[in-house]
Design an enzyme around this catalytic site. Structure first.
Site, PDB file in Angstrom:
ATOM      1  N   HIS A 185     -54.413 124.433  20.548  1.00 30.21           N
ATOM      2  CA  HIS A 185     -54.753 123.500  19.331  1.00 30.21           C
ATOM      3  C   HIS A 185     -55.170 122.249  19.826  1.00 30.21           C
ATOM      4  O   HIS A 185     -56.181 121.641  19.184  1.00 30.21           O
ATOM      5  CB  HIS A 185     -53.459 123.132  18.783  1.00 30.21           C
ATOM      6  CG  HIS A 185     -52.720 124.099  17.960  1.00 30.21           C
ATOM      7  ND1 HIS A 185     -53.127 124.428  16.436  1.00 30.21           N
ATOM      8  CD2 HIS A 185     -51.869 125.008  17.900  1.00 30.21           C
ATOM      9  CE1 HIS A 185     -52.617 125.263  16.026  1.00 30.21           C
ATOM     10  NE2 HIS A 185     -51.797 125.904  16.962  1.00 30.21           N
ATOM     11  N   ASP A 217     -53.238 127.034  12.410  1.00 30.37           N
ATOM     12  CA  ASP A 217     -51.908 127.790  12.036  1.00 30.37           C
ATOM     13  C   ASP A 217     -52.006 127.696  10.231  1.00 30.37           C
ATOM     14  O   ASP A 217     -52.195 126.638   9.944  1.00 30.37           O
ATOM     15  CB  ASP A 217     -50.581 127.082  12.406  1.00 30.37           C
ATOM     16  CG  ASP A 217     -50.339 126.922  13.916  1.00 30.37           C
ATOM     17  OD1 ASP A 217     -51.146 127.827  14.494  1.00 30.37           O
ATOM     18  OD2 ASP A 217     -50.000 125.982  14.331  1.00 30.37           O
ATOM     19  N   GLU A 232     -47.091 135.118  17.065  1.00 28.53           N
ATOM     20  CA  GLU A 232     -46.837 133.998  15.862  1.00 28.53           C
ATOM     21  C   GLU A 232     -47.830 134.625  14.824  1.00 28.53           C
ATOM     22  O   GLU A 232     -49.144 134.437  14.990  1.00 28.53           O
ATOM     23  CB  GLU A 232     -47.275 132.650  16.317  1.00 28.53           C
ATOM     24  CG  GLU A 232     -46.229 132.001  17.425  1.00 28.53           C
ATOM     25  CD  GLU A 232     -46.684 130.710  17.832  1.00 28.53           C
ATOM     26  OE1 GLU A 232     -45.970 129.883  18.523  1.00 28.53           O
ATOM     27  OE2 GLU A 232     -47.903 130.160  17.686  1.00 28.53           O
ATOM     28  N   HIS A 273     -50.974 131.940  13.541  1.00 32.39           N
ATOM     29  CA  HIS A 273     -51.780 131.167  14.978  1.00 32.39           C
ATOM     30  C   HIS A 273     -52.818 131.916  15.221  1.00 32.39           C
ATOM     31  O   HIS A 273     -52.951 133.275  15.683  1.00 32.39           O
ATOM     32  CB  HIS A 273     -50.608 131.187  15.957  1.00 32.39           C
ATOM     33  CG  HIS A 273     -51.371 130.786  17.304  1.00 32.39           C
ATOM     34  ND1 HIS A 273     -51.164 129.339  17.723  1.00 32.39           N
ATOM     35  CD2 HIS A 273     -52.487 130.917  18.094  1.00 32.39           C
ATOM     36  CE1 HIS A 273     -51.666 128.913  18.751  1.00 32.39           C
ATOM     37  NE2 HIS A 273     -52.445 129.836  18.959  1.00 32.39           N
TER      38      HIS A 273
END
Length: 567
Positions: free
Chosen positions: A137, A144, A206, A209
């Site tokens: 990130h 996300d 995830e 993500h």
């Protein structure tokens, strides 16, 4: 909320850029490309797995490298063709925020979020796959997010069921987890397909993500705080004013009308917190006392049609009122000079169920007293407007909701506006009211007064309010004489700090006409500058703040721009 990424997938040890502004980092706010994208940036607040605002998040905004932002905008556009859209949880994340996560993960005593975020894992297991000292990130090309599904009219946009909430640490959050059902897995794949079509890859642990495959700066991290854009001008200032309503909070819808045309129509926040439904221009809010201008218009239309007279004694229409009401006229009810007792003070405490307009009359029938002789003073009276609704019923021969529908709403094309009665037609795209609590927001949609129609029972949206506001400038509904009565200074309200008056359903000051509405869970206002032919409407489903000052501030920006234009 936003995801916590895995270790940066780069060959060399990443460096931290010396950039100190988003411009230097070549990042853009996603809302510069998708102005109404849904955001839920929890790291700027306390509703996240740490339970506190995260270092480096000074505003709930989504910044990305411009290549990633443009790709994300294409994803959103493609989804909208299918009545879907995106909601972002987190985008660029400063290095200092990642360090905050690592400190939290090393604090084994802090277990406050275990039940919601990592119920199946020991906290010591979070470091590595879920929380790492380097995050993708921080390179500005990772996001996300989830998908909202809207109805056929592209409203009531609600998150798809993905099987877990965002920032859930465990096997259930894996994109292809065997622990979720087929429908939930299909929803995850829908998101994955949409993202991959524009060059993003998923982190398999995830479901939310994604990272742009061709990262612009794969070996560079950034540590610039997440802030609101520093742009100047009207649009940037409006965004700053509306920020408290943005995200997973009760929402607001904003309308600006100039010369009879809509120049701004935007919504922020949620109409339904429990379901995560996005507020929209079609969201229906309880108008509370903004209703009074419609009740007054109903009486003016009946007078215009020869069904009654403004100076009729109220007892001509409601003869069961006590003798003390002999001197009260419809005019006194309209301009709050009747002296009628407040029905709220006459109700038993606690009151069983909900009182209605007829119940208000029943209470007043028993009271042979007034606050003051009719016409001698001003005192704002919900009782008076409840009685006016009953007068409208008797003079028209229709129920109050039906009269409003056929004589006002239908002729103006206000298709989604109605006086709400439980068991009757439902409010289209209904917003639910909320009040601030110590741990967030509590639904407080109705109370004992909420079923009274004449003083506050209408629901509407800003699309319909635009039609109403435009009709106040011409003869399409109320004739010139009726409009003059509505906006005439009928009774003085105050002389300090400025002189204000009340018309029929409107508050008045020099160059200004307005009314606010406050009821449990709702705060609204409509403000008109008649000489400038400018109207601002703000409707919200929360108990605080009253948005009058907000409407005034927004209106001044539009007036300032108009004054700056060459003539």
């Amino acid at each position: 909320m936003a995801s916590v990424s895995a270790l940066a997938q780069v060959d060399a040890t990443p460096r931290v850029s010396a950039a100190v502004t988003m411009e230097q980092a070549r990042m853009v706010d996603i809302r510069s490309l998708v102005p109404d994208i849904s955001q839920s940036i929890a790291y700027a607040g306390s509703n996240n797995f740490v339970g506190a605002p995260i270092r480096g998040y000074q505003a709930p905004r989504c910044w990305l490298k411009h290549e990633a932002a443009e790709a994300l905008a294409r994803v959103d556009a493609a989804l909208r063709e299918r009545h879907m859209r995106l909601r972002v949880f987190d985008c660029y994340r400063p290095v200092r925020a990642v360090a905050h996560f690592v400190r939290w993960a090393n604090d084994r005593a802090d277990q406050r979020s275990k039940a919601t975020h990592y119920p199946d894992l020991d906290k010591s297991k979070l470091l590595g796959d879920y929380i790492a000292p380097v995050s993708g990130h921080s390179r500005g090309a990772t996001v996300d997010l989830t998908v909202l599904r809207c109805d056929a009219h592209d409203v009531d946009c609600e998150p798809l069921d993905m099987g877990t909430g965002f920032d859930f640490f465990g096997i259930r959050a894996h994109t292809d987890s065997p622990e979720v059902n087929a429908a939930q897995r299909a929803n995850r794949h829908l998101l994955r397909d949409a993202m991959e079509a524009q060059g993003f890859r998923n982190y398999a642990m995830e479901w939310w993500h994604y990272t742009l495959r061709l990262e612009p700066t794969p070996d560079t991290l950034y540590d610039i705080p997440v802030t609101a854009p520093t742009d100047s001008g009207r649009q940037a200032e409006i965004e700053r004013l509306m920020q408290p309503y943005d995200g997973d909070v009760p929402g607001v819808s904003l309308l600006v009308l100039k010369d009879g045309k809509v120049v701004l129509s935007r919504s922020y926040g949620r109409s339904d917190l429990e379901r995560g439904i996005e507020a929209s221009p079609a969201t229906g809010y309880r108008l509370a006392s903004v209703t009074k201008q419609f009740t007054a218009a109903a009486i003016l239309l009946l007078a215009q049609d020869g069904k009654l007279a403004i100076d009729d004694p109220v007892k001509r229409w409601l003869p069961s009122l006590p003798k003390v009401a002999d001197g009260i006229t419809l005019r006194n009810l309209l301009d709050h000079t009747s002296g009628m007792l407040d029905y709220e003070d006459l109700m038993a405490a606690p009151y069983e169920g909900q009182i209605r307009d007829a119940g208000v009359l029943a209470l007043l029938e028993k009271e042979d007293r007034l606050y003051f002789p009719p016409g001698s003073s001003f005192r704002y009276s919900n009782s008076g407007y409840a009685l006016l609704a009953l007068v409208a019923e008797r003079a028209s021969g229709k129920s109050f909701p039906e009269y409003l529908r056929t004589r006002i709403f239908q002729p103006l094309g206000m298709r989604d506006t109605l006086a709400y009665v439980a068991g009757g037609p439902e409010v289209p795209h209904r917003a639910w009211g909320y009040s601030k609590a110590c741990d967030g927001w509590t639904r407080t949609d109705q109370n004992a007064y909420s079923a009274v129609l004449g003083d506050g029972g209408i629901y509407s949206n800003i699309a319909d309010m635009a039609r109403w506001a435009a009709a106040l400038d011409d003869d399409r509904l109320l004739g010139k004489a009726s409009r003059a009565l509505a906006f005439e200074r009928q009774a003085q309200v105050s002389s300090t700090p400025e002189a204000t008056w009340y018309g029929f359903g409107w508050r008045l000051a020099d160059g200004l006409q307005w009314h606010s509405g406050e009821s449990v869970g709702f705060r609204n206002t409509i403000v008109r500058w008649p000489k400038q032919r400018l109207t601002v409407v703000v409707l919200s489903n929360r108990n605080d703040p009253t948005p009058y000052d907000l409407a005034i501030s927004i209106g001044r920006w539009f007036m300032a721009d108009a004054q700056a234009e060459p003539h």
